[in-house]
Design an enzyme around this catalytic site. Structure first.
Site, PDB file in Angstrom:
ATOM      1  N   CYS A  33       0.813  -1.222   0.000  1.00 15.19           N
ATOM      2  CA  CYS A  33       0.000   0.000   0.000  1.00 15.19           C
ATOM      3  C   CYS A  33       0.843   1.267   0.000  1.00 15.19           C
ATOM      4  O   CYS A  33       0.304   2.360  -0.191  1.00 15.19           O
ATOM      5  CB  CYS A  33      -0.924   0.025   1.213  1.00 15.19           C
ATOM      6  N   CYS A 102      -1.216  -4.966   7.123  1.00 19.26           N
ATOM      7  CA  CYS A 102      -0.875  -3.726   7.831  1.00 19.26           C
ATOM      8  C   CYS A 102      -0.036  -4.035   9.079  1.00 19.26           C
ATOM      9  O   CYS A 102       0.800  -3.226   9.476  1.00 19.26           O
ATOM     10  CB  CYS A 102      -2.122  -2.983   8.253  1.00 19.26           C
TER      11      CYS A 102
HETATM   12 FE1  FES Z   1      -1.261   0.447   4.362  1.00 15.30          FE
HETATM   13 FE2  FES Z   1      -2.775  -0.563   6.198  1.00 15.30          FE
HETATM   14  S1  FES Z   1      -3.377   0.038   4.215  1.00 15.30           S
HETATM   15  S2  FES Z   1      -0.677  -0.210   6.296  1.00 15.30           S
END
Ligand code: FES
Length: 124
Positions: A33, A102
């Site tokens: 992400c 995450c």
């Molecule tokens: Fe990136 Fe959770 S969406 S750390």
């Protein structure tokens, strides 16, 4: 979707902020992400005396960072290395499956900070 513990650590994160004169710093980025986490350590002997984090990331990343700092405080460096993303998620009473990635940030940043410290020690 989120446990009460996750919501608690997200809305009231522990040990957040920068640390002046940290003994070690670990920073990692999450490839899935792009979020970033930084962990600062103050170490005495072989023990983590203080720990702080800064996270540029989602709510689950903030909650896991906060939890990992609580778990690592007062631990020895070897004990800190045994904290995994899975144990952090378990301490938070679980994370939704799509948010498990995450929690990688928290354990990885902690491990990176411990390695940073050990590298500095070897160089000294
Ligand atoms: Fe990136 Fe959770 S969406 S750390």
């Amino acid at each position: 979707m989120y446990s009460e513990k996750v919501m608690d650590h997200f809305t009231n994160p522990r040990n957040v902020g920068e640390m002046n004169e940290a003994d070690a710093v670990g920073q990692v980025g999450n490839p899935s992400c792009g979020d970033i986490m930084k962990i600062y350590l103050k170490i005495e002997g072989d023990r983590i005396k203080d720990i702080k984090f800064q996270t540029f990331g989602c709510g689950a990343a903030i909650a896991t960072s906060s939890m990992v700092t609580e778990m690592a405080k007062e631990k020895t460096l070897d004990e800190a290395l045994k904290i995994t993303n899975k144990s952090v998620a378990e301490e938070l009473d679980g994370l939704p499956p799509q948010k498990m990635h995450c929690s990688n940030l928290a354990a990885d940043a902690l491990h990176a900070a411990v390695e940073d410290y050990r590298k500095k020690q070897q160089g000294a």
